[in-house]
Design an enzyme around this catalytic site. Structure first.
Site, short mmCIF file in Angstrom:
data_model
loop_
_atom_site.label_atom_id
_atom_site.label_comp_id
_atom_site.label_asym_id
_atom_site.label_seq_id
_atom_site.Cartn_x
_atom_site.Cartn_y
_atom_site.Cartn_z
N LEU A 38 -5.68 -4.74 -7.65
CA LEU A 38 -5.89 -6.08 -7.10
C LEU A 38 -5.92 -6.08 -5.58
O LEU A 38 -5.41 -5.15 -4.94
CB LEU A 38 -4.74 -7.00 -7.55
CG LEU A 38 -4.63 -7.31 -9.04
CD1 LEU A 38 -3.31 -8.04 -9.31
CD2 LEU A 38 -5.82 -8.12 -9.52
N SER A 39 -6.47 -7.13 -5.01
CA SER A 39 -6.39 -7.31 -3.57
C SER A 39 -4.92 -7.39 -3.17
O SER A 39 -4.11 -8.04 -3.85
CB SER A 39 -7.11 -8.61 -3.17
OG SER A 39 -7.04 -8.80 -1.79
N SER A 41 -2.79 -5.08 -3.40
CA SER A 41 -1.93 -4.17 -4.17
C SER A 41 -1.50 -2.98 -3.30
O SER A 41 -0.45 -2.38 -3.53
CB SER A 41 -2.63 -3.69 -5.44
OG SER A 41 -3.82 -3.00 -5.11
N GLY A 42 -2.34 -2.63 -2.31
CA GLY A 42 -1.96 -1.53 -1.41
C GLY A 42 -2.94 -0.36 -1.39
O GLY A 42 -2.61 0.72 -0.90
N SER A 111 -12.74 -2.47 -7.33
CA SER A 111 -13.49 -1.90 -8.48
C SER A 111 -12.93 -2.44 -9.80
O SER A 111 -12.32 -1.68 -10.57
CB SER A 111 -13.51 -0.38 -8.44
OG SER A 111 -12.29 0.22 -8.05
N1 LIG Z 1 4.84 0.15 -1.40
C1 LIG Z 1 3.77 -0.36 -0.79
N2 LIG Z 1 2.58 0.28 -0.88
C2 LIG Z 1 1.48 -0.23 -0.30
N3 LIG Z 1 1.47 -1.39 0.42
C3 LIG Z 1 2.63 -2.06 0.56
C4 LIG Z 1 3.82 -1.58 -0.04
N4 LIG Z 1 4.81 -2.44 0.24
C5 LIG Z 1 4.28 -3.42 0.99
N5 LIG Z 1 2.96 -3.20 1.20
C6 LIG Z 1 2.09 -4.08 1.97
O1 LIG Z 1 1.12 -4.66 1.11
C7 LIG Z 1 -0.10 -4.89 1.79
C8 LIG Z 1 -1.23 -4.18 1.04
O2 LIG Z 1 -2.44 -4.48 1.69
P1 LIG Z 1 -3.72 -3.57 1.58
O3 LIG Z 1 -4.67 -4.07 2.62
O4 LIG Z 1 -3.37 -2.13 1.59
O5 LIG Z 1 -4.25 -3.95 0.12
P2 LIG Z 1 -5.64 -3.62 -0.58
O6 LIG Z 1 -5.29 -3.23 -1.98
O7 LIG Z 1 -6.43 -2.66 0.22
O8 LIG Z 1 -6.34 -5.05 -0.63
P3 LIG Z 1 -7.90 -5.44 -0.50
O9 LIG Z 1 -8.50 -5.20 -1.86
O10 LIG Z 1 -7.88 -6.90 -0.18
O11 LIG Z 1 -8.54 -4.63 0.56
C9 LIG Z 1 0.07 -4.36 3.19
O12 LIG Z 1 0.41 -5.43 4.03
C10 LIG Z 1 1.24 -3.37 3.03
O13 LIG Z 1 1.98 -3.22 4.22
#
Ligand SMILES: Nc1ncnc2c1ncn2[C@@H]1O[C@H](COP(=O)(O)OP(=O)(O)OP(=O)(O)O)[C@@H](O)[C@H]1O
Ligand SMILES: [Mg+2]
Length: 202
Positions: A38-39, A41-42, A111
């Site tokens: 998900l968006s 999720s990290g 994805s």
């Molecule tokens: N254990 C963790 N692992 C990853 N991210 C974390 C964790 N704990 C907190 N976070 C925070 O969660 C957020 C994740 O954002 P990130 O931009 O990486 O998501 P994404 O999955 O790439 O989303 P999108 O699909 O919108 O690009 C960040 O602000 C990060 O600091």
């Protein structure tokens, strides 16, 4: 969506330098580490943290990140199911080229469709590692680093994954990381150990 093939009268030109030659020169194997989830999720956070660790070890790496690719190569695509499919098809192809160049390529795209991820896997039969970045949607909504959930809930973003568009969970991913439970550092260490065990890095 049916595949459109307009290219005819084309012949593959095999270069003299093979993937194995590049891998030998790089000191590690080429691989595709496919982060999905998900968006918020990290995915981007983990992909870049893992890249940092691999780079420090001297590995040749590159991150293909959803938003960055949509700035250029895929700026003609939106978020309809068809455009999402084409988005992922192109990334699967670009990842294939990078892996063929002997790099460890890390992709960070929601994805959301299983079938699209399976196609990317088929394109990359060697060292395709699907990493399901699992996280409760409630936590994703709390994090909301780009303010997207807020906008989606206000109806300002149509077809937003998890709110008004589907996310199909992976059935057999190589790795599942619950970012609600483990830290970025723990996740990176886990991934490095996995790559080592698979003989991709040493
Ligand atoms: N254990 C963790 N692992 C990853 N991210 C974390 C964790 N704990 C907190 N976070 C925070 O969660 C957020 C994740 O954002 P990130 O931009 O990486 O998501 P994404 O999955 O790439 O989303 P999108 O699909 O919108 O690009 C960040 O602000 C990060 O600091
Ligand atoms: Mg991201």
């Amino acid at each position: 969506m049916e595949e459109v093939v307009k290219a005819t009268n084309i012949t593959w030109h095999q270069g003299d330098i093979k993937r194995e030659d590049r891998e030998r020169a790089n000191g590690h194997q080429g691989a595709v580490i496919w982060f999905t989830g998900l968006s918020a999720s990290g995915k981007s956070t983990l992909a870049h943290a893992l890249e940092n660790a691999l780079f420090e070890k001297g590995c040749k790496t590159y991150v293909l990140d959803g938003d960055n690719i949509r700035h250029g190569l895929n700026k003609d695509l939106g978020f309809s199911p068809q455009d999402r499919e084409e988005n992922i098809r192109r990334i699967g192809e670009v990842a294939k080229l990078f892996a063929d160049a002997g790099l460890i390529v890390l992709t960070a795209f929601i994805s959301p469709y299983r079938s699209d991820r399976e196609k990317a896997r088929k394109l990359n039969p060697k060292n395709f590692i699907e990493v399901y970045v699992k996280c409760d949607i409630d936590i994703c909504e709390q994090r909301d680093p780009k303010g997207l959930y807020k906008k989606a809930k206000a109806g300002e973003i149509p077809e937003f994954t998890g709110i008004s568009a589907p996310y199909e969970e992976p059935e057999n991913p190589e790795i599942v990381i619950d970012t609600g439970q483990c830290s970025v550092e723990q996740a990176v260490n886990f991934l490095l150990t996995y790559l080592n065990q698979q003989g991709i890095i040493s």
